[in-house]
Scaffold this active site. Structure first.
Site, PDB file in Angstrom:
ATOM      1  N   ALA A  32       6.298   8.772 -27.485  1.00  0.00           N
ATOM      2  CA  ALA A  32       5.528   9.211 -26.307  1.00  0.00           C
ATOM      3  C   ALA A  32       5.344  10.723 -26.209  1.00  0.00           C
ATOM      4  CB  ALA A  32       6.211   8.695 -25.038  1.00  0.00           C
ATOM      5  N   HIS A  33       6.360  11.502 -26.646  1.00  0.00           N
ATOM      6  CA  HIS A  33       6.262  12.945 -26.399  1.00  0.00           C
ATOM      7  C   HIS A  33       5.225  13.644 -27.268  1.00  0.00           C
ATOM      8  CE1 HIS A  33       8.531  14.759 -29.894  1.00  0.00           C
ATOM      9  NE2 HIS A  33       8.964  13.515 -30.001  1.00  0.00           N
ATOM     10  N   ASN A  71       1.998  14.765 -40.323  1.00  0.00           N
ATOM     11  CA  ASN A  71       2.425  15.718 -39.295  1.00  0.00           C
ATOM     12  C   ASN A  71       2.197  17.173 -39.694  1.00  0.00           C
ATOM     13  OD1 ASN A  71       4.592  14.367 -40.928  1.00  0.00           O
ATOM     14  ND2 ASN A  71       5.737  16.196 -40.341  1.00  0.00           N
ATOM     15  N   THR A 120      20.577  -0.799 -22.507  1.00  0.00           N
ATOM     16  CA  THR A 120      19.926  -0.650 -21.206  1.00  0.00           C
ATOM     17  C   THR A 120      18.652   0.177 -21.355  1.00  0.00           C
ATOM     18  OG1 THR A 120      22.065  -0.788 -20.149  1.00  0.00           O
ATOM     19  CG2 THR A 120      20.291   0.157 -18.831  1.00  0.00           C
ATOM     20  N   GLN A 126       1.681  10.636 -35.188  1.00  0.00           N
ATOM     21  CA  GLN A 126       0.789  11.788 -35.040  1.00  0.00           C
ATOM     22  C   GLN A 126      -0.644  11.415 -34.699  1.00  0.00           C
ATOM     23  OE1 GLN A 126       1.515  14.925 -34.742  1.00  0.00           O
ATOM     24  NE2 GLN A 126       3.647  14.880 -35.375  1.00  0.00           N
ATOM     25  N   GLY A 178       9.934   7.682 -31.983  1.00  0.00           N
ATOM     26  CA  GLY A 178       9.344   7.379 -33.286  1.00  0.00           C
ATOM     27  C   GLY A 178      10.397   7.048 -34.334  1.00  0.00           C
ATOM     28  N   THR A 179      11.470   7.814 -34.373  1.00  0.00           N
ATOM     29  CA  THR A 179      12.482   7.625 -35.412  1.00  0.00           C
ATOM     30  C   THR A 179      13.111   6.235 -35.311  1.00  0.00           C
ATOM     31  OG1 THR A 179      12.907   9.989 -35.399  1.00  0.00           O
ATOM     32  CG2 THR A 179      14.611   8.596 -36.368  1.00  0.00           C
ATOM     33  N   CYS A 182      11.797  24.403 -44.439  1.00  0.00           N
ATOM     34  CA  CYS A 182      12.605  25.572 -44.165  1.00  0.00           C
ATOM     35  C   CYS A 182      14.061  25.178 -44.273  1.00  0.00           C
ATOM     36  CB  CYS A 182      12.282  25.981 -42.732  1.00  0.00           C
ATOM     37  SG  CYS A 182      12.444  27.684 -42.423  1.00  0.00           S
TER      38      CYS A 182
HETATM   39  N1  PLP Z   1       6.880  10.402 -37.614  1.00  0.00           N
HETATM   40  C1  PLP Z   1       6.132  11.512 -37.572  1.00  0.00           C
HETATM   41  C2  PLP Z   1       4.876  11.569 -38.384  1.00  0.00           C
HETATM   42  C3  PLP Z   1       6.508  12.596 -36.782  1.00  0.00           C
HETATM   43  O1  PLP Z   1       5.764  13.702 -36.757  1.00  0.00           O
HETATM   44  C4  PLP Z   1       7.703  12.498 -36.032  1.00  0.00           C
HETATM   45  C5  PLP Z   1       8.176  13.638 -35.207  1.00  0.00           C
HETATM   46  O2  PLP Z   1       8.196  14.752 -35.621  1.00  0.00           O
HETATM   47  C6  PLP Z   1       8.450  11.314 -36.104  1.00  0.00           C
HETATM   48  C7  PLP Z   1       8.013  10.285 -36.909  1.00  0.00           C
HETATM   49  C8  PLP Z   1       9.723  11.131 -35.323  1.00  0.00           C
HETATM   50  O3  PLP Z   1       9.463  11.039 -33.959  1.00  0.00           O
HETATM   51  P1  PLP Z   1      10.630  11.329 -32.894  1.00  0.00           P
HETATM   52  O4  PLP Z   1      11.161  12.688 -33.208  1.00  0.00           O
HETATM   53  O5  PLP Z   1       9.960  11.257 -31.575  1.00  0.00           O
HETATM   54  O6  PLP Z   1      11.663  10.299 -33.078  1.00  0.00           O
END
Ligand code: PLP
Length: 393
Positions: free
Chosen positions: A192-193, A143, A229, A171, A69-70, A319
């Site tokens: 994916a996770h 999230n 890769t 999310q 995601g990031t 936190c």
């Molecule tokens: N965006 C949202 C809303 C998320 O909850 C998260 C993960 O916590 C991310 C982006 C980032 O995803 P990743 O940690 O798989 O790169």
């Protein structure tokens, strides 16, 4: 141990692991190679791409595989930044830090669109911010609270002005209907996770016809959109979970059971404990998330008691260095002070069971009562966890 932190991450489904195993064991060829085993790896990647595209209503050539995601978020924002003209970037005030930090790093000023007290984007104020905007990013579901955002409406407003829009659907994906054409966005980020696939792999949807500028530069992998890769086992795992989700349909039975578990957990707490507040909209909400404030409790102490009793969840606030302070999401919703400090996020997955939902509620009730009567105060000596993780999940 009962795990109610699915918004942090989820376990891979056995079918996903099975699909990945051959590629972890034997699939070492670089997909860019000019021989048979490399061609097989390339085919596996293209098969996964077709599955992800089919799942979200896209075309295969609109999918770029990333490390999660990031990276997807950073790529989308970087690409828009490089290709659009002068103007601000508008993001909602409740975005994940992936979007907030990436936006801060761009070459243009950032405007934060506020949310209502229920955690939903204030569309009127968002629209006002669009004059002077050159690019937009609005998350699909938050999230922390699980509140689902009006992305379709926001995208229509942006489109009317010819402003490109990205949505972080990390999310929402796997928990609700997801269709890129319905959302009407230009870019969309997945990881994916968060929906029972492997860690370290994600996808970026890039609408056909939208101009694209890569973040990762180097080789010509991913149609020259993401150099490096390919993570073949991870991509195959993402394809496998996408196919499972496509076959199950948007509102499949397991999702309904998950919603019932979350609702029964939440109602038991509301009925049996005074001083419990649900934070955020209960109408526009993911079926798995419950963000609750417990009057008279500090999340730092509560989370330790819960961990000791076998329940894993997450602090509902930010936190830092062992101290709980309201998160940017809570502040945007006007949640401050004791209500902010005493909040927890419980997030279910389709792998939880109704018995776990029931037992989790019993554990929370006992822990809150212990904190309120003073017998659970002072933390838990020698506990293995630190309450504060390393980042936002
Ligand atoms: N965006 C949202 C809303 C998320 O909850 C998260 C993960 O916590 C991310 C982006 C980032 O995803 P990743 O940690 O798989 O790169």
């Amino acid at each position: 141990m009962i795990h109610l932190d699915a918004n942090g991450s989820t376990a891979m489904l056995p079918e996903v692991l099975e699909a990945m195993l051959p590629w972890l064991r034997d699939g070492h060829a670089n997909p860019s190679g000019a021989y048979q085993s490399a061609r097989l790896a390339r085919e596996a990647i293209e098969e996964a791409r077709a599955k992800v595209a089919a799942w979200i209503g896209a075309e295969a050539d609109e999918i770029v595989f990333t490390s999660g995601g990031t990276e997807s978020v950073n790529t989308a924002l970087h690409s828009m930044d490089r290709l659009v003209g002068a103007g601000t970037v508008v993001v909602s005030a409740i975005e994940h830090s992936a979007v907030l930090r990436a936006a801060e790093d761009l070459t243009r000023p950032v405007k934060h669109a506020p949310v209502h007290a229920d955690g939903r984007l204030d569309l009127e104020k968002f629209q006002a911010l669009l004059s002077g905007a050159a690019m937009v990013s609005i998350m699909a579901a938050n999230n922390e609270t699980g509140v689902v955002q009006p992305v379709h409406e926001a995208a229509a407003m942006a489109r009317e002005r010819g402003i490109p829009i990205h949505s972080d659907v990390v999310q929402l994906a796997g928990k609700a209907d997801l269709n890129v054409r319905h959302l009407g966005v230009d870019f969309l980020s997945l990881s994916a996770h968060k929906f029972h696939g492997p860690k370290g792999v994600g996808a970026l949807y890039v609408r056909r016809g939208i101009r694209f500028y890569p973040l990762m530069k180097g080789g010509t992998q991913e149609n020259a959109r993401r150099a490096g890769t390919e993570n073949v086992p991870g991509i195959v795992g993402l394809g496998a979970i996408a196919a499972i989700l496509t076959n199950r349909g948007a509102e499949h039975g397991a999702l309904r059971v998950m919603r019932v578990m979350r609702d029964s957990f939440e109602s038991k707490l509301l009925q049996e404990l005074p001083g419990v507040t649900v934070n955020g909209s209960t109408i526009h909400r993911l079926p798995n998330t419950s963000h609750l404030s417990f009057e008279g409790c500090e999340a730092v102490e509560l989370i330790q008691l819960l961990d000791q009793a076998g329940l894993e969840c997450s602090a509902g606030s930010a936190c830092m260095a062992g101290k709980i302070r309201p998160s940017h999401v809570q502040l945007a919703m006007g949640i401050d002070g004791a209500r902010g400090r005493g909040s927890l996020r419980f997030s279910f997955s389709i792998l939880n069971t109704p018995a776990e939902a029931h037992n989790a509620a019993e554990i929370v009730i006992a822990a809150v009562n212990r904190l309120r009567d003073g017998t659970g105060r002072g933390g838990v000596p020698g506990l293995r966890t630190t309450v504060c993780g390393l980042g936002e999940t």
